[in-house]
Design an enzyme around this catalytic site. Structure first.
Site, mmCIF file in Angstrom:
data_model
loop_
_atom_site.group_PDB
_atom_site.id
_atom_site.type_symbol
_atom_site.label_atom_id
_atom_site.label_comp_id
_atom_site.label_asym_id
_atom_site.label_seq_id
_atom_site.Cartn_x
_atom_site.Cartn_y
_atom_site.Cartn_z
ATOM 1 N N ASP A 190 -2.103 16.689 -41.361
ATOM 2 C CA ASP A 190 -3.405 16.190 -41.819
ATOM 3 C C ASP A 190 -4.481 17.263 -41.745
ATOM 4 O O ASP A 190 -5.297 17.386 -42.657
ATOM 5 C CB ASP A 190 -3.813 14.987 -40.964
ATOM 6 N N PHE A 219 -6.707 11.662 -43.524
ATOM 7 C CA PHE A 219 -5.916 11.696 -44.756
ATOM 8 C C PHE A 219 -4.494 11.196 -44.526
ATOM 9 O O PHE A 219 -3.846 10.745 -45.477
ATOM 10 C CB PHE A 219 -5.936 13.089 -45.367
ATOM 11 N N ASP A 220 -3.983 11.264 -43.312
ATOM 12 C CA ASP A 220 -2.734 10.570 -43.012
ATOM 13 C C ASP A 220 -2.915 9.070 -43.223
ATOM 14 O O ASP A 220 -2.041 8.399 -43.792
ATOM 15 C CB ASP A 220 -2.313 10.839 -41.563
ATOM 16 N N VAL A 221 -4.034 8.539 -42.743
ATOM 17 C CA VAL A 221 -4.295 7.111 -42.883
ATOM 18 C C VAL A 221 -4.476 6.734 -44.352
ATOM 19 O O VAL A 221 -3.906 5.746 -44.836
ATOM 20 C CB VAL A 221 -5.531 6.704 -42.054
ATOM 21 N N GLY A 259 -1.196 6.792 -46.037
ATOM 22 C CA GLY A 259 -0.446 5.602 -45.668
ATOM 23 C C GLY A 259 -0.884 4.378 -46.447
ATOM 24 O O GLY A 259 -0.053 3.564 -46.885
#
Length: 394
Positions: free
Chosen positions: A146, A174-176, A179
Site C-alpha cells: 500500500d 488503498f488496500d482498503v 478490497g
C-alpha cells in the site's frame, strides 16, 4: 459456527462459497465483507500463515489485532501447494467454490494450475478475482504494498503541510479501497453469472484503485491539466473547509455551499462576512481563504471547540471536534451506531460491518481463526458437499 451452519445463514450471500487464497489486507478485507454477508469463506494459508499474524503489537490473546481486523467469519486451513495432496485439496475447493480470490504475484499460480487461463478452462463456473499491486503488464514485477501505491499515485505528494515532505495516510487506505473494489467486482460477476451460467476473471490492482480513489485530485489533472499540491488540511475547491482554532483547540468546519456560509456567519455573530464580496461566493472565499481564516478565528476565540460544535450543529453547519481513534469509536457509540461487535464464542471485539440490511442479516458468529484451526472440518465438508449451481463441478 460449523461450515454447515454457516452455509445456511440468512445473509444476502447465503450459499455462496468463497475460496480465499489472499493474504495481508486488500483480499482479506474483501472476503471478510463477503463472509459478514453470509458467504462461506474458506481461508487458505501457507503453513507459515498469513503475514499479518506476525504484524504485532498490538495483540489480543496473543493474536495480532491487525489480523483480527479483517478475518472474522472465516474457516482456516493451511495448505502447502508444493505438496501433491494439499494441491489436490486446493483444486477440490475450487471445484466446489463460487468465488476464488487471490493476491499472488502475477504468474505465481501458473505452476499450480491456478492461473486465470487454467481456472477459466477447468472451472468455468468460478468468479476468479485477482488482486495485484500494479497490474499484470509493465508493473507486474512491482510488489503490491500500500505504501508504494500511496507514493506512486501522488497521494503522498498532496498530503501534509505545503512546506513539509509528502506524508502517507494513517492507514493502508488503498488496500482498503482495492478490497472494496474487489468486493464490488465479485458481486457484479456473481450477478452476471445468474444470467449466463458462467464465471469470469476480474482483476483489480492497488494503483488503479488509488487513481480512482483520488477522485477530484486525479480528475484535476486528467480533465483540467492541474497538478494538485499539498495544502495541509485545506480543501482545493472549498472554503472554509478544515480545522479552525477555537479558544482551546481546533474544530473542523466544513462549509459546502453559500447558504451554509451565511448560517455560519450568523452563528458567529458576524453577519457582515456573508455580505462581504470577498466571501459571498465559494470561488471568492477560495481566493481570499487566508483573510477569511483570520476573520473566522477572531470570532471562534470567544469559545471552546466543543461549545462551538454544539452551537454550530444547532445552526445546521457541518462541524466536528478532532477526535482520537478512541474518541471516534466512543462518539459512534454515543450516536447509536454500535461500532464494536463481539464476534464468536470468544467474544472478540471487532468493528461493525459498514452495511445494514432491512431484511437480511449481517453476522458476527465466528471469531478470526487460528492457523489451520478448521482443517479437519473443511476436509470433511469438501468430501460431502455437493454444489447446487448449474455448471459447477461436484
Amino acid at each position: 459456527m460449523s461450515i454447515e451452519t454457516r452455509a445456511t445463514s440468512q445473509g444476502v450471500l447465503d450459499g455462496v462459497v468463497v475460496a480465499d487464497f489472499s493474504r495481508v489486507l486488500a483480499g482479506p478485507y474483501a472476503t471478510m465483507l463477503l463472509a459478514d454477508m453470509g458467504a462461506t469463506v474458506i481461508k487458505v494459508e501457507s503453513p507459515g500463515g498469513d503475514d499479518t499474524r506476525a504484524w504485532q503489537p498490538p495483540v489480543r490473546d496473543e493474536m495480532a489485532t491487525y489480523f483480527l481486523s479483517v478475518n472474522r467469519n472465516k474457516h482456516a486451513i493451511a495448505l502447502d501447494l508444493k505438496d501433491d495432496d494439499d494441491l489436490a485439496t486446493a483444486h477440490n475447493l475450487l471445484a466446489k467454490a463460487d468465488v476464488f480470490i487471490e493476491n499472488w504475484k502475477p504468474g505465481g499460480l501458473t505452476k499450480f494450475g491456478m492461473d486465470p487461463d487454467a481456472v477459466a478452462e477447468r472451472y468455468p463456473h468460478l468468479v476468479h478475482a485477482s488482486i495485484t499491486g500494479f497490474g499484470t503488464t509493465g508493473g507486474a514485477h512491482l510488489p503490491g504494498y500500500d505504501l508504494l501505491a500511496q507514493a506512486a499515485s501522488g497521494l503522498m505528494d498532496i498530503t501534509g503541510e505545503p512546506e513539509s515532505p509528502g506524508q502517507k495516510a494513517g492507514v493502508a487506505i488503498f488496500d482498503v479501497v482495492t478490497g472494496l473494489h474487489a468486493t464490488v467486482g465479485i458481486l457484479g460477476a456473481l450477478q452476471e453469472r445468474e444470467h449466463s451460467g458462467k464465471g469470469q476473471h476480474i482483476a483489480v490492482n492497488l494503483m488503479s484503485s488509488a487513481l480512482s480513489g483520488l477522485v477530484n485530485q486525479t480528475s484535476a489533472y486528467a480533465a483540467g491539466g492541474v497538478v494538485p499540491t499539498r495544502m495541509g488540511n485545506d480543501h482545493p475547491s472549498l472554503a472554509p473547509y478544515g480545522p479552525f482554532a477555537a479558544s482551546d483547540q481546533p474544530l473542523i468546519i466544513a462549509v459546502g455551499n453559500d447558504g451554509q456560509f451565511v448560517r455560519l456567519a450568523t452563528a458567529l455573530g458576524a453577519e457582515h462576512l456573508a455580505k462581504d464580496e470577498r466571501y459571498a461566493t465559494n470561488p471568492a472565499r477560495n481566493q481570499h481563504r487566508e483573510q477569511l481564516r483570520a476573520e473566522l478565528e477572531h470570532y471562534l476565540q470567544h469559545n471552546t471547540a466543543s461549545r462551538w460544535v454544539e452551537e454550530l450543529r444547532e445552526a445546521g453547519i457541518p462541524c466536528s471536534e478532532v477526535f482520537t481513534i478512541a474518541q471516534g469509536v466512543e462518539f459512534a457509540s454515543e450516536i447509536g451506531l454500535d461500532p464494536v461487535q463481539s464476534t464468536g464464542d470468544e467474544q472478540i471485539p471487532t468493528i461493525k460491518h459498514p452495511v445494514e440490511y432491512s431484511r437480511s442479516q449481517v453476522t458476527y458468529d465466528k471469531a478470526p481463526p487460528k492457523l489451520n484451526e478448521d482443517a479437519q472440518e473443511i476436509l470433511d465438508w469438501l468430501n460431502t458437499y455437493t454444489a447446487s449451481h448449474p455448471g459447477r463441478a461436484s
